[in-house]
Design a protein around this motif. Structure first.
Motif, short mmCIF file in Angstrom:
data_model
loop_
_atom_site.label_atom_id
_atom_site.label_comp_id
_atom_site.label_asym_id
_atom_site.label_seq_id
_atom_site.Cartn_x
_atom_site.Cartn_y
_atom_site.Cartn_z
N GLY A 145 86.68 88.47 16.26
CA GLY A 145 86.98 89.83 15.59
C GLY A 145 88.39 89.84 15.55
O GLY A 145 89.08 89.13 14.95
N TYR A 146 88.95 91.12 16.06
CA TYR A 146 90.28 91.45 15.89
C TYR A 146 91.19 90.94 17.16
O TYR A 146 92.45 90.98 17.15
N ALA A 147 90.36 90.15 17.99
CA ALA A 147 91.28 89.55 19.34
C ALA A 147 91.88 88.12 18.92
O ALA A 147 91.49 87.29 17.86
N LYS A 148 92.63 87.54 19.92
CA LYS A 148 92.98 86.23 19.77
C LYS A 148 92.06 85.11 19.80
O LYS A 148 92.21 83.76 19.53
N GLY A 149 91.07 85.52 20.62
CA GLY A 149 90.13 84.49 21.00
C GLY A 149 88.89 85.08 21.61
O GLY A 149 88.85 86.17 21.77
N LYS A 150 87.65 84.44 21.81
CA LYS A 150 86.68 84.95 22.05
C LYS A 150 86.57 85.60 23.51
O LYS A 150 85.90 86.59 23.88
N ASN A 151 87.27 85.02 24.39
CA ASN A 151 87.43 85.49 25.64
C ASN A 151 88.05 86.81 25.96
O ASN A 151 87.85 87.65 26.63
N ALA A 152 89.07 86.96 25.01
CA ALA A 152 89.96 87.96 24.78
C ALA A 152 88.98 89.27 24.29
O ALA A 152 89.24 90.37 24.86
N LEU A 153 88.12 88.95 23.13
CA LEU A 153 87.39 90.13 22.69
C LEU A 153 86.20 90.41 23.72
O LEU A 153 85.93 91.50 23.94
N ASN A 156 87.89 92.70 26.40
CA ASN A 156 87.82 94.02 25.73
C ASN A 156 86.68 94.77 25.81
O ASN A 156 86.62 95.87 26.09
N MET A 157 85.59 94.08 25.33
CA MET A 157 84.20 94.64 25.29
C MET A 157 83.71 95.13 26.61
O MET A 157 83.22 95.94 26.87
N LEU A 158 84.09 94.10 27.47
CA LEU A 158 83.59 94.26 28.96
C LEU A 158 84.17 95.68 29.57
O LEU A 158 83.57 96.40 30.05
N SER A 364 97.14 92.24 28.92
CA SER A 364 95.60 92.30 29.24
C SER A 364 95.02 93.46 29.56
O SER A 364 95.49 94.32 30.39
N MET A 365 93.90 93.71 28.89
CA MET A 365 93.10 94.94 29.01
C MET A 365 92.54 95.12 30.40
O MET A 365 92.52 96.17 30.99
N VAL A 366 92.66 93.90 31.18
CA VAL A 366 91.99 94.06 32.50
C VAL A 366 93.03 94.72 33.55
O VAL A 366 92.80 95.36 34.28
N TRP A 367 94.41 94.39 33.11
CA TRP A 367 95.41 95.20 33.76
C TRP A 367 95.14 96.66 33.60
O TRP A 367 95.77 97.48 34.67
N PHE A 368 95.24 96.94 32.34
CA PHE A 368 95.32 98.40 32.06
C PHE A 368 94.13 99.02 32.51
O PHE A 368 94.10 100.29 33.19
N PHE A 369 92.88 98.39 32.75
CA PHE A 369 91.64 98.87 33.24
C PHE A 369 91.96 99.16 34.71
O PHE A 369 91.58 100.19 35.30
N MET A 370 92.56 98.23 35.42
CA MET A 370 92.90 98.49 36.87
C MET A 370 93.61 99.56 37.18
O MET A 370 93.39 100.16 38.05
N ILE A 371 94.80 99.79 36.42
CA ILE A 371 95.69 100.90 36.41
C ILE A 371 94.91 102.11 36.15
O ILE A 371 95.27 103.01 37.05
N PHE A 372 94.17 102.33 35.28
CA PHE A 372 93.30 103.31 35.00
C PHE A 372 92.41 103.78 36.02
O PHE A 372 92.37 104.81 36.26
N ILE A 373 91.71 102.99 36.43
CA ILE A 373 90.77 103.36 37.74
C ILE A 373 91.38 103.80 39.19
O ILE A 373 90.85 104.45 39.56
N ILE A 374 92.36 103.25 39.14
CA ILE A 374 93.20 103.47 40.43
C ILE A 374 93.77 104.78 40.03
O ILE A 374 93.72 105.72 41.23
N SER A 375 94.44 105.15 39.01
CA SER A 375 95.10 106.29 38.77
C SER A 375 94.17 107.42 38.78
O SER A 375 94.30 108.49 39.21
#
Length: 391
Positions: A145-153, A156-158, A364-375
């Protein structure tokens, strides 16, 4: 997080010099965007200081994350690329402050659910564009898709599935058509064939079935296990044991070659005696020069730009003692999360950080996700405490 709409090719098919120039340079668009958002929220906080001053948990979480940034600033003192360390730390500070502030103001105006819905629409729109352009799939058949690789996509979907699920199950602010959006994201996740993301999603579903105490015990045990395996044990072997013993623990073929990368990095840290303070934040990969033991034209290591292990990554950045300090901060931040589903969602950064460098990585979307749920958890806790006092 810029979308990649061009045709996808294998990493080894790209020119190495082009790769090095790209990953060691900065994106002007990215810097302007995040810099503008940072200044906007900073101005908002200056005009309305009450929002932060009344949120004790939010204050402490922000302070702890800024302490991590301070550790990275200090690491510039021994970094081979001090300017790179300082620049990347400043952006990390901007990223943390902006995401936490955006969560705070979105919560205040009841917009978080709507923002997640619009994020889902944007992701699906970009996926549709890549399908129309014929660039959605990798030659091997997995969806990129719009990501650099399948793991990145897949990652993001996860993250999207988990955010939608959290609001569908635990939050009063419901997302309209959440079940349909979750179903679409799951289909894309399956098409990406990202085994790590699918495994973590299964773990999340199983963890939500556990009682609260058991859930916290399992999560704490996993986190301590990873920290012990990738930070404490290697450091002990460096100072008091044998590196031959350490390098024999994980085979080179572990997790599709990650074991070879990890062993090379541990040998590098041992050979150059960098276990004490590391190389400095952001000063190993993503710089104009290839690491010494990776500069082998007969090895795939020349094309590696990440440790593929966030715990080892932290050791590489700041060494043993400071890495453990950062891990203690993360452990403390996790205690602010009281909701069962939100706490179970921590399985994403804990496990994903084992296979990829995903925590304290602004791309990394994982870092964004972690900051979001803590906040979000801190803001909700402060809001509930304020209501109890008012009642």
């Amino acid at each position: 997080m810029e979308p990649q709409l061009a045709a996808k090719i294998s990493l080894v098919d790209t020119d190495l010099d082009v790769q090095i120039a790209e990953i060691s340079s900065g994106s002007i668009l990215k810097q302007v965007l995040w810099g503008g958002l940072f200044l906007f929220f900073l101005a908002k906080h200056c005009l309305n200081t009450r929002l932060i001053s009344e949120g004790q948990r939010f204050q402490l979480a922000l302070l702890l994350l800024l302490v991590i940034c301070l550790v990275f600033f200090i690491s510039a003192l021994w970094s081979s690329y001090p300017a790179v360390s300082i620049k990347r730390t400043i952006f990390q500070l901007i990223f943390v402050f902006t995401v936490m502030s955006a969560t705070l103001y979105s919560y205040q105006h009841g917009l978080i659910g709507r923002n997640i819905k619009y994020a889902a629409y944007s992701a699906f729109f970009m996926l549709a564009v890549t399908v129309v352009l014929g660039t959605a799939f990798h030659p091997s058949g997995d969806m990129v898709g719009y990501a650099k690789g399948k793991n990145a996509l897949g990652m993001n979907m996860l993250c999207l599935v988990l955010m939608l699920t959290l609001f569908y199950k635990s939050v009063n602010e419901k997302v309209k058509n959440a079940s349909y959006l979750i179903a679409i994201a799951l289909v894309v996740l399956l098409l990406s064939q990202s085994k790590t993301s699918m495994f973590i999603l299964l773990l999340f579903a199983l963890l939500t079935l556990l009682p609260s105490f058991s859930l916290r015990l399992v999560m704490a045990s996993l986190f301590v296990l990873f920290v012990t395996l990738f930070i404490i044990f290697p450091s002990y072997m460096h100072y008091f044991g044998s590196m031959d013993t350490l390098l024999g623990v994980v085979s080179d073929e572990t997790l599709t070659g990650r074991g070879f990368i990890w062993n090379t990095l541990y040998y590098d840290l041992h050979y150059f005696d960098k276990f004490g303070l590391g190389y400095g934040y952001g000063s190993y990969f993503g710089v104009p020069e290839l690491p010494y033991f990776f500069d082998n034209r007969f090895s795939f290591l020349r094309f590696i730009s990440s440790t593929h292990n966030g715990y080892l990554d932290m050791l590489l950045h700041v060494g043993t003692v400071l890495s453990l300090c950062v891990m203690c901060v993360f452990f403390k931040l996790a205690n602010y999360i009281k909701d069962k589903y939100f706490f179970a969602a921590l399985i994403l950064p804990v496990v994903h950080n084992f296979t990829e460098s995903s925590v304290v990585k602004d791309d990394s979307m994982v870092w964004f996700f972690m900051i979001f749920i803590i906040s979000y958890s801190c803001i909700k806790g402060d809001f509930n405490a304020k209501n109890r006092l008012a009642g």
